[in-house]
Write an enzyme that holds these catalytic residues in place. Structure first.
Site, PDB file in Angstrom:
ATOM      1  N   GLU A  11      -4.701  19.685  36.398  1.00 50.10           N
ATOM      2  CA  GLU A  11      -5.945  18.822  36.775  1.00 50.10           C
ATOM      3  C   GLU A  11      -5.431  17.409  35.549  1.00 50.10           C
ATOM      4  OE1 GLU A  11      -9.481  20.351  38.084  1.00 50.10           O
ATOM      5  OE2 GLU A  11      -8.535  20.795  39.234  1.00 50.10           O
ATOM      6  N   GLU A  43      -4.184  28.196  44.889  1.00 50.17           N
ATOM      7  CA  GLU A  43      -5.869  27.810  45.196  1.00 50.17           C
ATOM      8  C   GLU A  43      -5.774  27.626  46.943  1.00 50.17           C
ATOM      9  OE1 GLU A  43      -7.847  25.835  42.532  1.00 50.17           O
ATOM     10  OE2 GLU A  43      -6.217  26.306  41.163  1.00 50.17           O
TER      11      GLU A  43
HETATM   12  C1  GLA Z   1      -9.914  23.920  40.544  1.00 53.28           C
HETATM   13  C2  GLA Z   1      -9.790  25.185  39.415  1.00 53.28           C
HETATM   14  C3  GLA Z   1      -9.786  26.304  38.875  1.00 53.28           C
HETATM   15  C4  GLA Z   1     -11.492  26.142  39.929  1.00 53.28           C
HETATM   16  C5  GLA Z   1     -10.950  25.948  41.821  1.00 53.28           C
HETATM   17  C6  GLA Z   1     -12.537  25.943  42.031  1.00 53.28           C
HETATM   18  O1  GLA Z   1      -9.151  23.979  41.433  1.00 53.28           O
HETATM   19  O2  GLA Z   1      -8.032  24.750  39.160  1.00 53.28           O
HETATM   20  O3  GLA Z   1      -9.879  27.336  38.333  1.00 53.28           O
HETATM   21  O4  GLA Z   1     -11.868  26.421  39.325  1.00 53.28           O
HETATM   22  O5  GLA Z   1     -11.355  23.946  41.285  1.00 53.28           O
HETATM   23  O6  GLA Z   1     -12.992  27.304  41.748  1.00 53.28           O
END
Ligand code: GLA
Length: 334
Positions: free
Chosen positions: A137, A245
């Protein structure tokens, strides 16, 4: 686990591994489900900087070791998440040393801490973790700058911090696949910034092998065309793509609180349709997609129960709170 339920990851053997993000608790309470349906694991939290090095120089690998042992025992792949991030990273990384309380770390000191952290964590799981989310990020949500302005990594080290992170990880484990991972990855402006940032890194010879599309998506957004265009844009850089994710929220971002204790039939139908469409796209891009990981395993445990609304139950996966397959499970089977 009922014998009659086909294994999701076996069904996907011709395509890509199917992963779940897990915690020490989910390895216990979701054990049978994980072993039957998933062949890749990611640490939901226990490999993050605040978990493994809360205090400088004192590494706490207990939970991460438990996860690595579980993956090895069940012959599952293991993704490492994450090494360099603006969040869930202890303040001491960015602070001046003793005698300088309140001061900001010198760039040399922060870089040395980055190198030590990556060396220790990647080194410990060399041969166990096959792919790392090296930087998480880093890109700005809104522009015009490419990188987010609220990262202390960037504020102290400048944009070079990404290059250093990838170099340290590669030096520690030359065999590991190294990923840059981000969210809102299908939104046009953010996608353009991610692509520009990755191009810059690649031009400077960064050892980066893939882009992780987080995939925190909703019932209607991002549109299917954007998902498709994004996979193509990232793959055009010569990188492999993983969905890292995935979850499909039952609510629009702006929905507000809800006291539903079960998903409505409409929600389940919309989610089933959506999952079917999304996995059809993933299968279509099997040449570039080398993994699809859900940010959880079943509806009994999801971060979305507390985000963006605290205490609002959500049901983002293809297995329900009792670990039974939902209709969406059937619809994603190839
Ligand atoms: C982000 C992070 C993850 C996690 C998610 C939500 O996407 O990359 O590690 O913290 O948020 O839980």
């Amino acid at each position: 686990m009922s014998e009659t339920v086909p294994s999701l990851c076996q069904a996907y053997n011709p395509y890509f591994p199917i992963g779940a993000a897990v915690s020490p608790r989910s390895l216990e309470v979701q054990r049978d489900l994980l072993v039957h349906h998933y062949n890749s694991l990611t640490a939901e939290n226990c490999m993050k900087p605040e978990s493994v090095q809360r205090v400088e120089g004192i590494f706490t690998f207990g939970d991460a070791d438990t996860l690595a042992d579980f993956a090895r025992e069940h012959r599952m792949k293991l993704r490492g998440h994450t090494l360099v991030w603006h969040s869930q990273t202890p303040d001491w990384f960015f602070e001046a040393g003793e005698g300088n309380d309140g001061g900001v770390a010198e760039p040399e000191a922060l870089l040395a801490r980055m190198e030590a952290h990556i060396g220790a964590v990647v080194g410990r799981y060399r041969g166990a973790v096959y792919a790392w989310d090296v930087v998480n990020e880093a890109v700005s949500d809104s522009g015009p700058e490419l990188l987010r302005t609220n990262s202390r990594w960037g504020a102290i080290l400048g944009d070079d911090y990404l290059l250093h992170a990838f170099q340290f990880a590669h030096a520690t484990d030359p065999a590991a696949l190294l990923f840059y991972n981000d969210y809102n990855e299908c939104e046009t402006g953010k996608r353009d910034r991610i692509v520009a940032m990755l191009k810059g890194l690649l031009a400077r010879g960064a050892p980066i092998h893939g882009f992780g599309m987080q995939g925190h998506w909703g019932l209607s957004s991002p549109p299917l065309d954007s998902i498709r265009a994004s996979i193509e844009a990232y793959a055009a850089l010569g990188l492999m793509v993983q969905v890292t994710e995935l979850d499909i929220s039952m609510y629009e971002w702006s929905h507000g609180p809800s006291d539903l204790t079960e998903p409505t039939a409409e929600m389940l139908d919309a989610q089933t349709k959506r999952y079917g469409e999304i996995f059809a796209i993933f299968r279509e891009y099997r040449d570039v997609i080398t993994g699809v990981t859900f940010w959880g395993a079943s509806d009994d445990h999801t971060w979305l129960d507390n985000f963006p609304e605290k205490g609002r139950k959500n049901w983002p996966f293809v297995f329900d709170t009792e670990h039974r397959p939902k209709k969406s499970f059937r619809t994603i089977l190839p």
